[in-house]
Design an enzyme around this catalytic site. Structure first.
Site, PDB file in Angstrom:
ATOM      1  N   HIS A   1      -1.009  -5.528   2.578  1.00 34.11           N
ATOM      2  CA  HIS A   1      -2.136  -6.502   2.841  1.00 34.11           C
ATOM      3  C   HIS A   1      -2.005  -7.808   2.311  1.00 34.11           C
ATOM      4  O   HIS A   1      -1.388  -7.744   1.073  1.00 34.11           O
ATOM      5  CB  HIS A   1      -3.484  -5.855   1.688  1.00 34.11           C
TER       6      HIS A   1
ATOM      7  N   CYS B   1      -7.952  -1.226   8.318  1.00 34.21           N
ATOM      8  CA  CYS B   1      -6.842  -1.218   7.781  1.00 34.21           C
ATOM      9  C   CYS B   1      -6.182   0.287   7.455  1.00 34.21           C
ATOM     10  O   CYS B   1      -5.239   0.649   7.957  1.00 34.21           O
ATOM     11  CB  CYS B   1      -6.470  -2.479   6.714  1.00 34.21           C
TER      12      CYS B   1
ATOM     13  N   GLU C   1       0.889  -1.232  -0.029  1.00 34.72           N
ATOM     14  CA  GLU C   1      -0.142  -0.136   0.079  1.00 34.72           C
ATOM     15  C   GLU C   1       0.903   1.237  -0.146  1.00 34.72           C
ATOM     16  O   GLU C   1       1.913   1.474   0.752  1.00 34.72           O
ATOM     17  CB  GLU C   1      -0.968  -0.067   1.093  1.00 34.72           C
TER      18      GLU C   1
HETATM   19  N1  PCA Z   1      -8.419  -6.381   7.077  1.00 38.51           N
HETATM   20  C1  PCA Z   1      -9.339  -5.265   7.123  1.00 38.51           C
HETATM   21  C2  PCA Z   1      -9.350  -4.857   8.756  1.00 38.51           C
HETATM   22  C3  PCA Z   1      -8.455  -5.822   9.274  1.00 38.51           C
HETATM   23  C4  PCA Z   1      -7.903  -6.637   8.271  1.00 38.51           C
HETATM   24  O1  PCA Z   1      -7.145  -7.590   8.485  1.00 38.51           O
HETATM   25  C5  PCA Z   1      -9.134  -4.036   6.191  1.00 38.51           C
HETATM   26  O2  PCA Z   1      -8.871  -4.466   5.109  1.00 38.51           O
HETATM   27  O3  PCA Z   1      -9.419  -3.093   6.526  1.00 38.51           O
END
Ligand code: PCA
Length: 195
Positions: free
Chosen positions: A163, A139, A77
């Site tokens: 992610h 996140c 990200e």
């Molecule tokens: N993924 C979610 C929140 C916690 C996680 O592991 C997200 O992409 O916001």
């Protein structure tokens, strides 16, 4: 080198979060780095407070936050945004669409060496993509809150968000987690070398 490595616990759509398994399975030391591992609750208010506390107490050189996204490939990200996106309730049932920090900037950029990380992942033939949208859920919220806390407290911590994809249903979960652990090790080794 001190590295804060965070993942998230379960949330309504995801009863078993692979980012939690990766953080729990990661070593406490890698190369010359001490790895401080923490699993955050997928609850806006709790995770936001916790990441700020960890940053202020540990004052790490690097903060690498992990979470799970959709099926696909690992996502580096680039950008945290100052907003929620009506992405549904967190693990405590709270949904948020408001600005994360009303007086904060619209976006913060990741401050990790993403080009070097991309090169290292490519060299290891690990699939990934570069993403400028970390979503509108917890996140992105924690990524933004971490960058905002670092700026507000004048910390030198470099910070980014990765992610992981959802675990594929056609492979054993343990094999998927092994692959994710390998990818995160490659990333941490780059962070360890970074000046
Ligand atoms: N993924 C979610 C929140 C916690 C996680 O592991 C997200 O992409 O916001």
């Amino acid at each position: 080198m001190n590295i804060l490595l965070t993942g998230f616990g379960p949330f309504p759509r995801v009863p078993r979060n692979p980012s939690q398994a990766v953080v729990e399975g990661f070593p406490d030391w890698l190369g010359g780095a001490v790895i401080h591992r923490h699993v955050l609750e997928t609850v806006y208010a709790v995770a936001e407070r916790e990441i700020e506390r960890l940053l202020c107490e540990l004052r790490p050189d690097v903060c690498l936050c992990l979470g799970v996204a959709l099926p696909g490939v690992l996502r580096l990200e680039t950008t945290a945004r100052n907003r929620g996106d009506n992405a549904g309730p967190d693990h405590s049932g709270v949904a948020r669409t408001d600005a994360i920090a009303p007086a904060g900037p619209e976006t913060y950029a990741a401050t990790l060496p993403l080009d070097d990380i991309a090169a290292a992942l490519r060299a290891q033939e690990i699939d990934f993509s570069v993403s400028d949208d970390a979503g509108g859920y917890v996140c992105n919220h924690v990524f933004y809150a971490a960058r905002h806390a670092i700026e507000r407290h004048g910390l030198a911590t470099r910070c980014g968000f990765v992610h992981l994809p959802e675990v594929r249903p056609d492979r054993p979960e343990a094999a998927e987690i092994e692959d994710f652990l390998r990818a995160v090790r490659v990333i941490v080794e780059v962070l360890n070398r970074a000046p």
